[in-house]
Design a protein around this motif. Structure first.
Motif, mmCIF file in Angstrom:
data_model
loop_
_atom_site.group_PDB
_atom_site.id
_atom_site.type_symbol
_atom_site.label_atom_id
_atom_site.label_comp_id
_atom_site.label_asym_id
_atom_site.label_seq_id
_atom_site.Cartn_x
_atom_site.Cartn_y
_atom_site.Cartn_z
ATOM 1 N N ALA A 53 18.465 16.644 10.371
ATOM 2 C CA ALA A 53 19.696 15.417 8.957
ATOM 3 C C ALA A 53 19.365 13.795 9.268
ATOM 4 N N LEU A 54 18.465 13.699 8.878
ATOM 5 C CA LEU A 54 18.511 12.354 8.479
ATOM 6 C C LEU A 54 18.605 11.554 7.038
ATOM 7 N N ASP A 55 18.994 10.722 6.800
ATOM 8 C CA ASP A 55 19.428 10.491 4.993
ATOM 9 C C ASP A 55 18.496 9.262 4.855
ATOM 10 N N ARG A 56 16.904 9.081 5.004
ATOM 11 C CA ARG A 56 16.198 7.967 4.982
ATOM 12 C C ARG A 56 16.209 7.374 3.903
ATOM 13 N N ALA A 57 17.130 7.703 2.561
ATOM 14 C CA ALA A 57 17.035 6.279 1.275
ATOM 15 C C ALA A 57 17.951 5.458 2.455
ATOM 16 N N THR A 58 18.973 6.810 3.042
ATOM 17 C CA THR A 58 20.756 5.074 3.072
ATOM 18 C C THR A 58 20.021 4.313 4.292
ATOM 19 N N VAL A 59 18.938 4.693 4.699
ATOM 20 C CA VAL A 59 17.989 4.443 5.662
ATOM 21 C C VAL A 59 17.395 2.880 5.707
ATOM 22 N N LEU A 60 16.684 3.785 4.526
ATOM 23 C CA LEU A 60 15.409 2.747 4.425
ATOM 24 C C LEU A 60 16.335 1.420 3.006
ATOM 25 N N ARG A 61 17.522 1.686 2.455
ATOM 26 C CA ARG A 61 18.253 1.083 1.616
ATOM 27 C C ARG A 61 18.757 -0.016 3.049
ATOM 28 N N SER A 62 19.845 0.430 4.005
ATOM 29 C CA SER A 62 20.090 -1.182 5.326
ATOM 30 C C SER A 62 18.933 -1.653 4.924
ATOM 31 N N ALA A 63 17.865 -1.189 5.873
ATOM 32 C CA ALA A 63 15.959 -2.510 6.240
ATOM 33 C C ALA A 63 16.523 -3.163 4.856
ATOM 34 N N ALA A 64 15.867 -2.359 3.515
ATOM 35 C CA ALA A 64 16.251 -3.005 2.585
ATOM 36 C C ALA A 64 17.032 -4.401 2.773
ATOM 37 N N HIS A 65 18.522 -4.268 2.511
ATOM 38 C CA HIS A 65 19.089 -5.118 2.934
ATOM 39 C C HIS A 65 19.311 -6.154 3.744
ATOM 40 N N ALA A 66 18.119 -5.403 5.085
ATOM 41 C CA ALA A 66 18.080 -6.284 6.518
ATOM 42 C C ALA A 66 17.753 -7.251 6.289
ATOM 43 N N LEU A 67 16.547 -7.084 5.669
ATOM 44 C CA LEU A 67 15.758 -8.694 4.756
ATOM 45 C C LEU A 67 16.272 -10.046 4.433
ATOM 46 N N ARG A 68 15.550 -10.841 5.053
ATOM 47 C CA ARG A 68 15.634 -12.890 4.532
ATOM 48 C C ARG A 68 14.884 -12.428 3.618
ATOM 49 N N PRO A 69 15.419 -13.343 2.608
ATOM 50 C CA PRO A 69 14.815 -13.994 1.113
ATOM 51 C C PRO A 69 13.146 -14.177 1.393
ATOM 52 N N GLY A 70 12.535 -12.942 0.559
ATOM 53 C CA GLY A 70 10.837 -13.426 0.865
ATOM 54 C C GLY A 70 10.340 -12.322 2.226
ATOM 55 N N GLY A 71 11.157 -11.582 2.547
ATOM 56 C CA GLY A 71 10.751 -10.342 3.990
ATOM 57 C C GLY A 71 10.017 -9.171 2.648
ATOM 58 N N ARG A 72 9.832 -8.055 3.865
ATOM 59 C CA ARG A 72 8.756 -6.891 3.129
ATOM 60 C C ARG A 72 9.442 -5.951 3.960
ATOM 61 N N LEU A 73 9.330 -4.620 3.348
ATOM 62 C CA LEU A 73 9.260 -3.248 3.934
ATOM 63 C C LEU A 73 8.463 -2.716 3.802
ATOM 64 N N LEU A 74 8.254 -2.353 4.572
ATOM 65 C CA LEU A 74 6.572 -1.716 4.603
ATOM 66 C C LEU A 74 7.171 -0.195 5.162
ATOM 67 N N VAL A 75 6.910 1.192 4.339
ATOM 68 C CA VAL A 75 7.152 2.304 4.388
ATOM 69 C C VAL A 75 5.983 3.214 4.274
#
Ligand SMILES: C[S@@+](CC[C@H](N)C(=O)[O-])C[C@H]1O[C@@H](n2cnc3c(N)ncnc32)[C@H](O)[C@@H]1O
Length: 208
Positions: free
Chosen positions: A117-139
């Motif tokens: 079990a891993l709620d990837r959507a929640t993990v990736l949402r946390s990742a997006a929120h952890a970005l600084r302005p201009g930062g990138r999330l690569l999945v």
């Protein structure tokens, strides 16, 4: 299946193999990041640490996290042996339960797939929120199964990058999808065996 099962499974995966002395970075990482100014990066599900070590070698400060203490401890030792110990911070997290703290210019998650079990959507949402302005999330996700993959279920469905982005559910006023593509490559598996596989590549930028 619970957290103990997941830890036992992934520790077992790594403990069953000798430590990789020179893990290679994923090509989707190198093609995306080459040329970007280094900053703070977070690698989710770092495994053998090829991505974290490559990023550190490019001047990034990298927090590298994995559910497996075996993987995390091996990466710490490897970073020290490459003289990159000051730039790589390996930390164990079960992302089902906790997420590393801090702000990042880059978060990458390569093949963050698990039979538990891993709620990837929640993990990736946390990742997006952890970005600084201009930062990138690569999945980067599997878009097909290599012949040596543990998942040979013919009914496995591989969500498209757009579907993954929709699942994360980010506000377009703050985050922009820069890439959502299915790309093919030749992968090398155990014993040097090769096969064509598909990567699902999603790149999101925090614009606000
Ligand atoms: C398929 S491997 C990919 C490893 C690496 N990113 C790569 O590209 O080679 C998936 C990784 O995710 C980690 N993982 C699985 N479930 C996790 C969880 N709940 N929290 C953190 N890491 C997890 C595993 O231990 C494993 O290292």
């Amino acid at each position: 299946m619970n957290t103990t099962d997941a830890v036992t499974f992934w520790d077992g995966v790594y403990a069953a193999r000798p430590a990789v002395r020179g893990p290679r970075p994923n090509v989707r990482l190198t093609e995306t990041v080459t040329g970007l100014p280094p900053g703070d990066a977070l690698d989710l599900g770092c495994g053998n640490g090829g991505d974290a070590l490559w990023l550190a070698g490019q001047g990034w400060r990298v927090t590298a996290t994995d559910i497996s203490a075996v993987a995390v401890e091996r990466l710490a030792a490897l970073a020290r042996s490459h003289d990159l110990g000051e730039r790589v911070l390996p930390v164990r997290h079960d992302l089902h339960e906790s997420f590393p703290s801090g702000g990042f210019d880059l978060v990458c998650a390569h093949y963050l797939h698990t039979p538990f079990a891993l709620d990837r959507a929640t993990v990736l949402r946390s990742a997006a929120h952890a970005l600084r302005p201009g930062g990138r999330l690569l999945v980067v996700d599997h878009g097909s199964a290599a012949p040596w993959s543990w998942d040979q279920d013919p009914d496995t469905r591989y969500p498209s990058p757009r579907e993954v982005a929709t699942g994360i559910g980010l506000d377009p006023a703050t985050w922009t999808v820069e890439r959502a593509e299915a790309l093919r490559r030749i992968a090398t598996g155990p014993g040097g065996r090769t096969a064509e596989v598909t990567d699902h590549v999603l790149l999101i930028r925090r614009t606000g």
